[in-house]
Write a protein that holds these residues in place. Structure first.
Motif, mmCIF file in Angstrom:
data_model
loop_
_atom_site.group_PDB
_atom_site.id
_atom_site.type_symbol
_atom_site.label_atom_id
_atom_site.label_comp_id
_atom_site.label_asym_id
_atom_site.label_seq_id
_atom_site.Cartn_x
_atom_site.Cartn_y
_atom_site.Cartn_z
ATOM 1 N N SER A 35 23.909 39.746 -9.759
ATOM 2 C CA SER A 35 22.587 39.931 -10.351
ATOM 3 C C SER A 35 22.196 41.402 -10.236
ATOM 4 O O SER A 35 21.340 41.781 -9.432
ATOM 5 N N ASN B 190 22.221 39.629 -16.697
ATOM 6 C CA ASN B 190 22.923 39.582 -15.410
ATOM 7 C C ASN B 190 24.264 38.862 -15.511
ATOM 8 O O ASN B 190 25.247 39.278 -14.922
ATOM 9 N N ASP B 191 24.300 37.772 -16.255
ATOM 10 C CA ASP B 191 25.512 36.951 -16.357
ATOM 11 C C ASP B 191 25.956 36.924 -17.816
ATOM 12 O O ASP B 191 25.625 36.011 -18.567
#
Length: 330
Positions: A34, A154-155
């Protein structure tokens, strides 16, 4: 009005998807998985959208949005329902018409971007939601587009999986995001200045994905017939401070968890001098380079062309090498 009552994924309303933009108190902590503070990014984009003249700093978004739109126009079909992911004020839709997209759903993490939407003839619906938590049902959209938004996710693998899931079979995803060489002049100048004045440096430009990783990530998400290409846009500014001011006006300020909140005045002045000395143009301006990755991926459908089976060729490569010789003989 919300189009199609059956559009939403069970248990994931638009409001819940927007709330997922930031981890709850006591939830996931910053780290390698993150890297970005999504709550801060939402604030930055909301602030930029409410500036008196937001369009003054959106030249880059308009240019790249036009590049995404050009790739949509290269596909000879009409898309009944499309999704613009991280739409901002509508920088892709302004380059398209109702003959290309019949209805458009615009999604952004920041609600203020919808208050000053660039005019388009395409009927649109605006939804506040996070790219990592799309609230739509599977097999909903014929087209998903995204311009200069996914580099703050973040992902990224999860975001690509979400996009693939909401696409219909034979649907296409066309996106653009910043690449790893973006703002290398600014990054290097700030690091050298901090090393000189403070004896160390902190990251001031966010990390970006490498082009070698994009194809792999898209393939793992389920996309096929992939196309990834790069472009560079260089913009000249009076100096370093104007570069940073325009980045703030674009909503593109750094939101990494490990960013340094403030820079000392002496460090900033040293960075400006280093920027000018190392990269300055003959007219006194300084360049800022933005590397753009464009990507296209399709969701599988039985009607799509398939590669021929191994060993089914009727002409050998050795025969192909003789073509030039045969042509010269004629």
């Amino acid at each position: 009005p919300i189009p199609h009552k059956g559009l939403w994924r069970p248990g994931r309303s638009p409001g819940r998807a927007a709330a997922a933009a930031a981890p709850p108190p006591g939830g996931a902590s910053p780290g390698a998985r993150s890297p970005f503070d999504r709550r801060l990014k939402r604030k930055q984009k909301n602030w930029a959208a409410l500036r008196p003249r937001p369009a003054e700093c959106e030249y880059l978004r308009d240019e790249v949005g036009g590049g995404v739109a050009d790739r949509v126009l290269d596909i000879p079909r009409t898309f009944p329902l499309a999704l613009d992911l991280g739409s901002g004020r509508g920088h892709i839709a302004r380059h398209l018409s109702r003959e290309v997209i019949e209805k458009l759903v615009r999604v952004d993490i920041a609600e203020n971007v919808f208050k000053g939407t660039v005019e388009s003839e395409i009927p649109t619906v605006s939804v506040v939601a996070d790219e990592e938590f799309l609230p739509f049902k599977e097999d909903t959209f014929d087209l998903v587009v995204s311009s200069l938004s996914l580099h703050w996710v973040n992902d990224l693998p999860k975001a690509f999986r979400e996009i693939h899931q909401v696409l219909k079979p034979d649907g296409v995803f066309i996106g653009a995001m910043f690449g790893g060489d973006t703002l290398y002049e600014l990054r290097c100048s700030l690091q050298l200045a901090e090393l000189e004045r403070e004896g160390g440096f902190s990251p001031h430009v966010s990390p970006f994905v490498a082009v070698s990783d994009l194809g792999h990530l898209l393939s793992r998400a389920g996309f096929n017939t992939l196309t990834v290409d790069t472009d560079e846009i260089q913009v000249n500014y009076p100096g370093l401070f104007e570069v940073m001011e325009d980045l703030q006006g674009m909503g593109e300020s750094n939101c990494s968890w490990n960013r340094k909140p403030l820079l000392h005045r002496d460090t900033m002045l040293a960075a400006a001098a280093i920027y000018q000395e190392m990269y300055g143009n003959s007219d006194g301006s300084v360049p800022a380079t933005f590397q753009i990755f464009y990507m296209i991926g399709w969701k599988f459908h039985e009607s799509q062309a398939k590669p021929a089976q191994r060993g089914s060729a009727t002409v050998s490569l050795g025969d192909l090498a003789k073509i030039d010789k045969l042509l010269h003989q004629k």
